[in-house]
Design a protein around this motif. Structure first.
Motif, short mmCIF file in Angstrom:
data_model
loop_
_atom_site.label_atom_id
_atom_site.label_comp_id
_atom_site.label_asym_id
_atom_site.label_seq_id
_atom_site.Cartn_x
_atom_site.Cartn_y
_atom_site.Cartn_z
N MET A 1 78.43 38.65 118.77
CA MET A 1 77.62 38.82 117.44
C MET A 1 76.34 38.68 117.57
SD MET A 1 80.31 37.61 114.73
CE MET A 1 79.99 38.26 113.12
N LEU A 2 75.46 39.62 117.05
CA LEU A 2 74.18 39.51 117.11
C LEU A 2 73.89 38.54 115.83
CD1 LEU A 2 73.25 43.27 117.01
CD2 LEU A 2 72.87 41.47 119.08
N TRP A 3 72.51 37.73 116.19
CA TRP A 3 72.40 36.60 115.06
C TRP A 3 72.45 36.97 113.73
CZ3 TRP A 3 68.19 37.03 111.51
CH2 TRP A 3 67.30 38.07 111.64
N TRP A 4 71.94 38.45 113.23
CA TRP A 4 71.84 38.69 111.83
C TRP A 4 73.45 39.17 111.42
CZ3 TRP A 4 73.96 43.42 110.60
CH2 TRP A 4 73.92 44.53 111.49
N GLU A 5 74.28 39.67 112.39
CA GLU A 5 75.61 39.64 111.93
C GLU A 5 76.21 38.24 111.56
OE1 GLU A 5 76.89 43.42 114.45
OE2 GLU A 5 76.71 41.56 115.57
N VAL A 6 76.02 37.13 112.45
CA VAL A 6 76.39 35.79 112.13
C VAL A 6 76.09 35.51 110.74
CG1 VAL A 6 76.16 33.39 112.76
CG2 VAL A 6 76.48 35.24 114.72
N LEU A 7 74.94 35.77 110.45
CA LEU A 7 74.18 35.49 109.25
C LEU A 7 74.61 36.06 108.10
CD1 LEU A 7 72.14 33.69 107.84
CD2 LEU A 7 70.49 35.70 108.12
N VAL A 8 75.03 37.28 108.23
CA VAL A 8 75.81 38.13 107.08
C VAL A 8 77.01 37.72 106.87
CG1 VAL A 8 76.53 40.49 106.63
CG2 VAL A 8 73.95 40.10 107.59
N GLN A 9 77.90 37.35 107.97
CA GLN A 9 79.09 37.00 108.12
C GLN A 9 79.31 35.60 107.37
OE1 GLN A 9 82.00 38.88 109.60
NE2 GLN A 9 82.75 37.54 107.68
N THR B 1 77.17 34.35 105.50
CA THR B 1 76.76 34.56 103.69
C THR B 1 77.91 34.98 102.98
OG1 THR B 1 74.51 34.91 104.65
CG2 THR B 1 75.11 35.37 102.20
N ILE B 2 78.66 36.03 103.60
CA ILE B 2 79.79 36.44 102.95
C ILE B 2 80.91 35.39 102.75
CG2 ILE B 2 81.84 37.93 103.07
CD1 ILE B 2 79.85 40.04 104.56
N ASN B 3 80.88 34.64 103.56
CA ASN B 3 81.98 33.50 103.78
C ASN B 3 81.23 32.72 102.58
OD1 ASN B 3 83.56 34.34 105.79
ND2 ASN B 3 82.53 32.86 107.38
N ILE C 1 84.66 42.37 106.46
CA ILE C 1 84.83 41.97 104.99
C ILE C 1 86.06 42.69 104.71
CG2 ILE C 1 83.80 42.81 103.01
CD1 ILE C 1 81.29 43.30 104.19
N THR C 2 86.73 41.92 104.22
CA THR C 2 88.18 42.57 103.69
C THR C 2 88.51 42.66 102.07
OG1 THR C 2 89.20 40.43 103.45
CG2 THR C 2 89.08 41.00 105.56
N THR C 3 89.34 43.14 101.88
CA THR C 3 89.86 43.07 100.50
C THR C 3 89.92 41.92 99.81
OG1 THR C 3 92.00 43.67 101.24
CG2 THR C 3 90.95 45.58 100.35
N LYS C 4 90.09 40.90 100.72
CA LYS C 4 90.37 39.66 99.99
C LYS C 4 88.89 39.20 99.40
CE LYS C 4 94.17 37.54 102.15
NZ LYS C 4 94.53 36.41 103.32
N PHE D 1 76.95 28.84 100.06
CA PHE D 1 76.04 29.20 100.68
C PHE D 1 75.86 28.25 101.80
CE2 PHE D 1 74.75 32.79 97.70
CZ PHE D 1 75.51 33.61 98.34
N LEU D 2 75.61 26.94 101.38
CA LEU D 2 74.92 26.00 101.89
C LEU D 2 75.93 25.43 102.93
CD1 LEU D 2 72.35 24.13 101.75
CD2 LEU D 2 74.06 22.40 101.10
N SER D 3 77.13 25.21 102.46
CA SER D 3 78.22 24.84 103.30
C SER D 3 78.57 25.71 104.46
CB SER D 3 79.38 24.28 102.70
OG SER D 3 80.16 25.47 101.85
N ALA D 4 78.47 26.82 104.20
CA ALA D 4 78.97 27.86 105.11
C ALA D 4 77.78 27.89 106.37
CB ALA D 4 78.93 29.47 104.39
N TRP D 5 76.56 28.09 105.91
CA TRP D 5 75.67 28.04 106.54
C TRP D 5 75.63 26.61 107.64
CZ3 TRP D 5 71.83 29.78 102.45
CH2 TRP D 5 71.64 31.05 102.22
N SER D 6 75.88 25.57 106.96
CA SER D 6 75.72 24.25 107.39
C SER D 6 76.94 24.34 108.82
CB SER D 6 75.90 23.07 106.75
OG SER D 6 76.35 22.18 107.08
N ASP D 7 78.19 24.85 108.28
CA ASP D 7 79.17 24.85 109.19
C ASP D 7 78.67 25.58 110.55
OD1 ASP D 7 80.70 23.52 107.63
OD2 ASP D 7 82.35 25.08 107.26
#
Lengths: 312, 649
Positions: free
Chosen positions: A1-9, A11-13, A157-160, A270-276
């Motif tokens: 994954m590219l860095w921006w894909e990780v970031l987008v993923q 952020t969605i999380n 990104i899923t329907t969930k 956001f913070l916890s997802a990014w921190s993870d």
């Protein structure tokens, strides 16, 4: 994954996590706003909401993924049933454990709330056992980018994800309407500002408090159901941690401030997802608690609240 | 006599127990010693929760710090650059206590200004961070791109903890093989801690803790520094858990982060709350009951239930395991104690406030007698300045806004030394706000306050009390659960000097200071008409007595200026007359300057030398009582046009 894909993923999380935190945080902030109690057991109501929704699905005979018309009949029904159950549970907790202490010191109901929290966790432990419980895949999971749009991307990104957003936004809009536009909502805001004066104006304060616990419990139940359908797993100890994160969110938004709690929930998500992702999942808890401490010490009115003078 | 006998029996039982246990082959010494460590922890937590009234939900963190201080310094094995040289147990135990205390101060210093329930959450957060940190510091890798300055560094042993930990060495004592020396070591530490805590409770510091617990604002305005007092509670509470943690680590030989989780904090809180926060006996009782319940009762009851199940053939009962209900019962216990008996099993039972008790009491207290004025108070007050001419308090251009409301607008006010100045005006005129600004509770936006020639700007309330300004409150703010004498002794706090070490060791200077303080307190109470009620709990006093006690507490700070906020509010005419006479006596005999807010015109006009009138935060008049009564603006804004007529009717 590219860095921006990780970031987008991530952020969605973060968005989906944050939506759940926001729903729980609203219950904390509403109760604190009205009786100045940190309802320590609230996170455990969320946890029980997950298990209760599981039971409602089982009672309705749902074992497989819902399809077609079931999504618009059974799913709303389970939402309603779960929310009603946790709302009733929350009201019962208030009646039995907090109401007798309305006129006592500030710390007595807090200690009681901790006691209730331990009881609820233990009940869940005995009910479901110590191991994590699998939550059936009742909501269809479709990879939106690939299946609907034919885009080949590392981002998932899923329907969930749509479910989380699609369930949370109507709940919040509804809550906002309820609090700002209805008679009951007005009574709640008045009681939160000044209980005695509200009473003098003919508002039934006890009924308003009951209503607050009812609404808070319902939101926690919805959050539990969403959590279960999204992550497909439930643990008896998850309420404690989710509760503390949601409480942090409420504090961040200025406790008592409902839009603040919702935004705070998203922020913590956001913070916890990014921190993870970028620090280490091992440190995320410590980071969240550090934020909680820093906000309480240096800006107890929250990032959005206004400083209010204590009466002397 | 009987009390002495009881003590002897208790000590004998404690001394004989481990040997009796060995003879009888019970092998319970280990478990009892562990239980005693938890009781010691609960006693330390009691300082924070019971004495100072600060709910600490992360106390186990200090326990962890103590244990890890011992573990890391005294472990011969762990492979980190920090250790490897096992230090002596007898040294480590002090280091552990000191580190815990330091950490208590470090956590406390920035957080103690926040409100009680927020403080509870902060301690909880801290209690969560410590085990996380201990876990993660067992395996640190810092990665910045491809550069790894730190790789797999192990500071704490991580999830596996520290193991083994060196035992204490003492010539001829087999700490390695025998549980009995451990029992006695813990007994000695526990007894010494108990002795120190008991002395702390009945000291200047102990009273300050309780005053803070009862009413922080009132304590601040009575000369107790809330921040340093609370910090001491945090530091001392933490140091006891440092002792407990280090002994625990050395006794157990192994520590893991899991032993210091939130649940441990809550179990300790259970012990304190169940037994009765603030009562040493109660906490010991609570600690023993919970340990017994946890270690013995649950398991034994499970056996019993299963036996019953087998006997009556109920498979549900046979499979029962009550130990799984452990946390349910702890939670239930916390909730039930709070709901049914919030003072705990051994706490002081709160008597309901007597209703209609005034009828039995003498209709009103005796009028203050000049000869009853305590000699020491006369000595303190005498001298200093020219009576009646030079100003003791000068206020210039004082301004205070609350949002858009101007509560005080460029107010000027002068209190001459030895004068009584009345402050009147309609409700909301800013009178109490003026008091709050002068006593340092709120900060003004502008203006200057000078007391005895020195500026008061920026001082905290307790520092202003120390300068010589005391106050009472419009709605009485005593320390309700403390005795009448203790209330007055808190007033003397800022004139006493005993330190923590002094409070525990009680050198002769502290003993005589304490005796003198009590004697003074009694004299003062006799003077205001509360003689013989020294040991009553303040909240049980009739209303008029509470007002007088508040004045006695203010006088105990040895003020040269006293601010009285509606002292006769709610009093009957006879009580009002007595109090008015008391104010006159204080001024006449002690040259005490008085600034008086009062709505009773009879009192204010009769006793004041000069009167200032506020309306909407602005001074509208100043003058002698006679001038004020004729002042057209005062009549319009406050007295009303019919005042003269009414007064003579």
């Amino acid at each position: 994954m590219l860095w921006w894909e990780v970031l987008v993923q991530q952020t969605i999380n973060g968005l989906t996590r944050g939506a759940v935190f926001a729903l729980i945080a609203l219950g904390y902030t509403m109760v604190y706003g009205i009786i100045e109690l940190i309802n320590f057991a609230h996170g455990d109501v969320f946890m029980l909401g997950l298990f209760i929704s599981l039971s409602w699905f089982a009672l309705l005979g749902v074992t497989k993924t819902l399809v077609g018309w079931q999504l618009v009949t059974i799913l709303p029904l389970v939402f309603a049933l779960t929310m009603l159950t946790t709302a009733a549970l929350n009201v019962a907790i208030d009646r039995m454990a907090y109401r007798p202490l309305r006129r006592s010191t500030r710390l007595a109901p807090l200690i009681t709330a901790i006691g209730v929290s331990f009881m609820l966790e233990n009940v869940a432990l005995l009910w479901k056992g110590p191991a994590p419980i699998a939550y059936p895949d009742v909501f269809p999971s479709v990879d939106i980018l690939r299946e609907w749009f034919g885009v080949d991307s590392a981002i998932f990104i899923t329907t969930k994800d749509l479910l989380v957003v699609g369930a949370t936004i109507p709940l919040m809009v509804g809550l906002n309407y309820f609090v700002t536009r209805t008679r009951w909502g007005k009574a709640m805001r008045a009681t939160a500002q000044d209980r005695e004066t509200a009473q003098a104006m003919g508002i039934d304060v006890e009924r308003t408090i009951l209503l607050t616990f009812f609404v808070g419990g319902a939101l926690a139940g919805a959050a539990g159901l969403i959590q279960g359908m999204y992550y497909n797993i439930g643990m008896w100890w998850m309420g404690y941690q989710a509760g503390l994160r949601a409480f942090t969110a409420a504090v961040l938004g200025g406790i008592g401030n409902m839009p603040g709690a919702a935004l705070g929930g998203l922020f913590i998500g956001f913070l916890s997802a990014w921190s993870d992702q970028y620090i280490s999942a091992r440190w995320t808890n410590a980071l969240v608690f550090a934020i909680l401490i820093l906000v309480l010490v240096f800006r107890p009115q929250g990032l959005m609240g206004e400083r209010s003078a204590d009466k002397v | 006599m009987r009390r002495g006998l009881g003590w002897t029996a208790l000590v004998a039982a404690l001394l004989v127990y481990p040997f009796a246990d060995r003879v009888l082959g019970f092998q319970t010494v280990h478990a009892v010693s562990d239980g005693m460590i938890y009781v010691l922890l609960a006693l330390g937590l009691n300082i924070v929760v019971g004495y100072a009234g600060l709910l600490d939900l992360g106390y186990a963190a200090f326990f962890a710090i103590g244990a890890y201080a011992m573990g890391l310094l005294n472990s011969p094995l762990v492979g980190s650059p920090f250790y490897g040289h096992a230090w002596s147990f007898w040294l480590c135990i002090w280091i552990a206590a000191a580190v815990s205390a330091l950490l208590g101060v470090a956590i406390g210093a920035p957080t103690l200004r926040v409100r009680g329930d927020y403080l509870a959450i902060i301690t909880l957060g801290f209690g969560e961070i410590i085990p996380v940190a201990i876990r993660n510091l067992g395996d640190i890798t810092i990665e910045l791109g491809s550069w790894r300055p730190v790789e797999r560094l192990n500071l704490t042993g991580g999830e596996n903890g520290v193991n083994p930990i060196g035992r204490p060495h003492f010539p001829g004592v087999p700490f390695e093989t025998d549980p009995v020396p451990w029992y006695f070591l813990i007994l000695v530490i526990g007894a010494a801690s108990l002795w120190a805590m008991n002395r702390l409770r009945d000291s200047r510091l102990g009273r300050a803790w309780m005053a803070i617990r009862e009413d922080e604002t009132a304590a601040d305005c009575t000369g107790v520094n809330p921040v340093s007092t609370k910090l001491l509670a945090f530091a001392l509470g933490a140091s006891f858990s440092g002792f407990a943690g280090s002994v625990y680590a050395a006794k157990l030989q192994a520590i893991t982060p899991g032993a210091f989780e939130f649940q441990v904090s809550i179990m300790l809180l259970c012990m304190v709350v169940l037994g009765g926060a603030g009562s040493l006996k109660g906490v010991i009782l609570g600690g023993m009951l919970i340990t017994l319940f946890d270690r013995v009762a649950l398991a034994q009851t499970t056996f019993f239930v299963r036996w019953v199940g087998r006997t009556i053939g109920a498979p549900a009962l046979v499979a029962a395991d009550l130990t799984l209900w452990r946390w349910f019962f702890f939670g239930l216990g916390l909730a039930l104690v709070m709901l049914l008996r919030p003072e705990g099993l051994a706490g002081r039972r709160m008597r309901p406030i007597p209703i209609g008790d005034d009828a039995d009491a003498p209709a009103s207290a005796p009028a203050p007698r000049v000869e009853a004025i305590p000699g020491w108070l006369r000595d303190r007050m005498r001298g200093g300045g020219n009576f009646g001419t030079e100003p003791i308090l000068e206020i210039h251009g004082l301004t205070k806004r609350f949002g858009g409301i101007v509560a005080l607008n460029e107010v000027d006010l002068i209190v001459p030394r030895g004068a009584i100045v009345g402050l009147i005006g309609p409700n909301g005129a800013g009178k109490t706000t003026l008091f709050n600004v002068v006593t340092g509770l709120i900060r003004p936006e502008g203006g200057r306050i000078t007391f005895e020639g020195a500026r008061l700007g920026g001082l905290r309330p307790n520092a202003i009390v120390a300068r010589g300004i005391a106050r009472t409150f419009q709605s009485i703010r005593l320390f309700p659960q403390m005795t009448v004498l203790e209330n007055v002794l808190v007033g003397e706090h800022c004139r006493l000097a005993a330190s923590v070490a002094g409070a525990v060791l009680r050198p002769r200077a502290v003993v005589s200071e304490e005796a003198r303080a009590r004697e003074r307190g009694r004299e003062l109470l006799a003077f205001v008409g509360l003689g013989g009620k020294e040991d009553d709990v303040a909240r049980n006093l009739p209303y008029g007595d509470q007002r007088r006690l508040e004045i006695a507490r203010a006088l105990a700070t040895e003020p040269r200026l006293i601010l009285l906020d509606e002292p006769t509010a709610g009093m009957n005419p006879r009580e009002t007359a007595t109090l008015t006479a008391l104010i006159g006596t204080l001024r006449r005999e002690l040259a005490l300057s008085v600034l008086l807010i009062e709505h009773d015109m009879e009192v204010v006009m009769g006793v004041s030398d000069r009167i200032t009138v506020l309306d909407y935060g602005t001074r509208i008049a100043e003058g002698t009582p006679a001038e004020i009564q004729r002042h057209p603006r005062v009549i319009e804004a406050y007295l009303g046009t019919g005042y003269e007529l009414e007064r003579h009717a």
